[in-house]
Design a protein around this motif. Structure first.
Motif, PDB file in Angstrom:
ATOM      1  N   UNK A  39       0.651 138.540  43.544  1.00 38.62           N
ATOM      2  CA  UNK A  39      -0.071 137.580  42.712  1.00 38.62           C
ATOM      3  C   UNK A  39      -1.557 137.662  43.025  1.00 38.62           C
ATOM      4  N   UNK A  40      -2.352 137.596  41.983  1.00 44.13           N
ATOM      5  CA  UNK A  40      -3.797 137.528  42.143  1.00 44.13           C
ATOM      6  C   UNK A  40      -4.264 136.264  41.437  1.00 44.13           C
ATOM      7  N   UNK A  41      -4.770 135.311  42.235  1.00 42.40           N
ATOM      8  CA  UNK A  41      -5.276 134.058  41.689  1.00 42.40           C
ATOM      9  C   UNK A  41      -6.725 134.233  41.266  1.00 42.40           C
ATOM     10  N   UNK A  42      -7.029 133.822  40.060  1.00 41.78           N
ATOM     11  CA  UNK A  42      -8.409 133.831  39.566  1.00 41.78           C
ATOM     12  C   UNK A  42      -8.812 132.378  39.355  1.00 41.78           C
ATOM     13  N   UNK A  43      -9.744 131.928  40.157  1.00 41.90           N
ATOM     14  CA  UNK A  43     -10.241 130.556  40.051  1.00 41.90           C
ATOM     15  C   UNK A  43     -11.588 130.610  39.349  1.00 41.90           C
ATOM     16  N   UNK A  44     -11.730 129.794  38.321  1.00 43.47           N
ATOM     17  CA  UNK A  44     -12.959 129.799  37.532  1.00 43.47           C
ATOM     18  C   UNK A  44     -13.282 128.391  37.085  1.00 43.47           C
ATOM     19  N   UNK A  45     -14.243 127.758  37.761  1.00 43.88           N
ATOM     20  CA  UNK A  45     -14.761 126.443  37.373  1.00 43.88           C
ATOM     21  C   UNK A  45     -13.662 125.434  37.027  1.00 43.88           C
ATOM     22  N   UNK A  46     -12.746 125.238  37.954  1.00 43.21           N
ATOM     23  CA  UNK A  46     -11.713 124.230  37.781  1.00 43.21           C
ATOM     24  C   UNK A  46     -10.418 124.700  37.139  1.00 43.21           C
ATOM     25  N   UNK A  47     -10.344 125.946  36.729  1.00 47.26           N
ATOM     26  CA  UNK A  47      -9.097 126.493  36.211  1.00 47.26           C
ATOM     27  C   UNK A  47      -8.574 127.547  37.174  1.00 47.26           C
ATOM     28  N   UNK A  48      -7.285 127.790  37.141  1.00 41.68           N
ATOM     29  CA  UNK A  48      -6.689 128.817  37.993  1.00 41.68           C
ATOM     30  C   UNK A  48      -5.634 129.569  37.201  1.00 41.68           C
ATOM     31  N   UNK A  49      -5.768 130.875  37.191  1.00 42.99           N
ATOM     32  CA  UNK A  49      -4.781 131.753  36.568  1.00 42.99           C
ATOM     33  C   UNK A  49      -4.112 132.535  37.686  1.00 42.99           C
ATOM     34  N   UNK A  62     -16.261 127.517  43.144  1.00 48.13           N
ATOM     35  CA  UNK A  62     -16.398 127.556  41.687  1.00 48.13           C
ATOM     36  C   UNK A  62     -15.676 128.763  41.113  1.00 48.13           C
ATOM     37  N   UNK A  63     -15.818 129.888  41.833  1.00 46.10           N
ATOM     38  CA  UNK A  63     -15.217 131.136  41.379  1.00 46.10           C
ATOM     39  C   UNK A  63     -14.639 131.864  42.581  1.00 46.10           C
ATOM     40  N   UNK A  64     -13.444 132.414  42.419  1.00 41.82           N
ATOM     41  CA  UNK A  64     -12.834 133.199  43.493  1.00 41.82           C
ATOM     42  C   UNK A  64     -11.675 134.004  42.937  1.00 41.82           C
ATOM     43  N   UNK A  65     -11.396 135.111  43.593  1.00 38.58           N
ATOM     44  CA  UNK A  65     -10.199 135.894  43.331  1.00 38.58           C
ATOM     45  C   UNK A  65      -9.489 136.035  44.665  1.00 38.58           C
ATOM     46  N   UNK A  66      -8.225 135.610  44.701  1.00 38.97           N
ATOM     47  CA  UNK A  66      -7.425 135.659  45.923  1.00 38.97           C
ATOM     48  C   UNK A  66      -6.205 136.520  45.637  1.00 38.97           C
ATOM     49  N   UNK A  67      -6.035 137.561  46.424  1.00 40.52           N
ATOM     50  CA  UNK A  67      -4.937 138.503  46.240  1.00 40.52           C
ATOM     51  C   UNK A  67      -3.897 138.274  47.323  1.00 40.52           C
ATOM     52  N   UNK A  68      -2.624 138.196  46.952  1.00 41.43           N
ATOM     53  CA  UNK A  68      -1.589 137.991  47.953  1.00 41.43           C
ATOM     54  C   UNK A  68      -0.204 138.085  47.363  1.00 41.43           C
ATOM     55  N   UNK A  69       0.762 137.533  48.067  1.00 42.99           N
ATOM     56  CA  UNK A  69       2.148 137.513  47.616  1.00 42.99           C
ATOM     57  C   UNK A  69       2.660 136.086  47.573  1.00 42.99           C
TER      58      UNK A  69
END
Length: 80
Positions: free
Chosen positions: A6-16, A42-49
């Protein structure tokens, strides 16, 4: 395989929550996506399982599949 990538994309209060094939599973990994929205960024990409852990901390792939099939996400956790 004991997990889902899973790769979480956080963008200004939303998360995909993207699978390795590029599908957004934020609704299937709801507890993780909701927790990601509370991070102080505000913005981040977190890669994991994503896993469901046994009481002794090991990954239980059968439990993960059961939870995904039933729409449950409260036992899921992310390892990065």
């Amino acid at each position: 395989m004991d997990d889902y990538r899973c790769q979480l994309h956080i963008w200004h209060g939303t998360a995909l929550a993207y699978t390795r094939r590029g599908y957004d599973w934020a609704n299937r990994f709801k507890s993780i996506a909701e927790a990601a929205k509370t991070l102080p960024v505000r913005e981040a990409i977190i890669d994991g399982e994503v896993i469901v852990a046994t009481p002794d901390g090991l990954s239980d792939f059968g439990a993960l599949q059961e939870d995904l099939g039933s729409g449950r996400s409260d036992r899921m956790t992310s390892l990065s």
